[in-house]
Write a protein that holds these residues in place. Structure first.
Motif: not given
Length: 260
Positions: A234-252
């Protein structure tokens, strides 16, 4: 270890990181009732945070034959009114009742754990939708799926329509639902409906091996990955990239904190 046995035809257990839901009405091919759905919703809401894998299975030769046929045929059983009696209520009450039924299925898609359906024999109607509510499906070679609701003049309303379309595509999902035909194990694997197909005698062992593999990565990584994949369609490509960045930041951040 927590073990719960209900008089509703369910066995519910929690053993460390693994929770199990066993439909236990083999005498009626694990036919379901609204009371079972309410109990499932309560079980999901009360799970301890350490649970990482849910295994859903059926006792006996069938996974589930769907809603108890007596309720479809107009009988009242165990205090449950016939399904068609809902039609006499105001629309707001019908919506509220169905929303409560859906809660017995929808919790299986929460991102904090991975859910596995171990399917053998019949998975019909609500049984098919319960398997679809799970993230993964390990299927015995004798398994047969059918979405019977349209043949009864109804629609699938327990959350099965979206995952079915996501797994097999719109036109194939439409054909499966509107014909109410059987989808057997080999075809289910071909369509992507089944993740793994094994002989019935290997079903329990395969599910055990898969559960253990899912417990290997850190819980936070599984949780964030599942959430990313659930939202991807349900996300655009840019939205999904943003979601990946945010998730990875939380993991780090979490990983760094664990070193301190």
């Amino acid at each position: 270890m927590f073990t719960g046995m209900t008089d509703l035809g369910l066995r519910l257990t929690v053993d460390g990181p693994v929770a199990r839901v066993v439909l236990d009405r083999p005498e009626v091919r694990n036919a379901q009732t609204p009371a079972m759905w309410r109990a499932l919703a309560e079980f999901g809401a009360a799970l301890p945070s350490e649970v990482r894998v849910i295994v859903v299975s059926g006792e006996g030769p069938s996974f589930s034959a769907g809603l108890d046929r007596r309720l479809i045929m107009g009988e009242t059983i165990e205090g449950e009114e016939p399904l068609l009696a809902l039609g006499a209520r105001p629309a707001s009450e019908v919506h509220a009742a169905i929303a409560g039924f859906q809660e017995g299925f929808s919790w299986l898609r929460r991102p904090e754990f991975v859910s596995i359906a171990a399917v053998q024999g019949h998975a019909i109607g609500a049984g098919f939708q319960l398997a679809l509510a799970c993230d993964l499906r390990v299927v015995a070679t004798d398994a047969k799926f059918s979405m019977r609701e349209p043949a009864l003049g109804l629609v699938p309303d327990l959350g099965g329509t979206q995952p079915l379309v996501q797994l097999v595509g719109y036109s194939r999902a439409l054909e499966i639902c509107t014909t109410s035909r059987w989808v057997e194990a080999g075809e289910a694997r071909e369509f992507g409906l089944a993740n793994i197909v094994v002989p019935a005698e290997e079903l329990a062992g395969t599910v055990k091996d898969l559960s253990e593999a899912l417990l290997g990565p850190l819980p936070g990584a599984i949780r964030e990955t599942k959430a990313l994949l659930l939202g991807a369609a349900d996300a655009s490509y840019e939205e999904q990239l943003k979601a990946e960045r945010e998730a990875q930041a939380r993991r780090l951040t979490e990983l760094l904190g664990s070193l301190g």
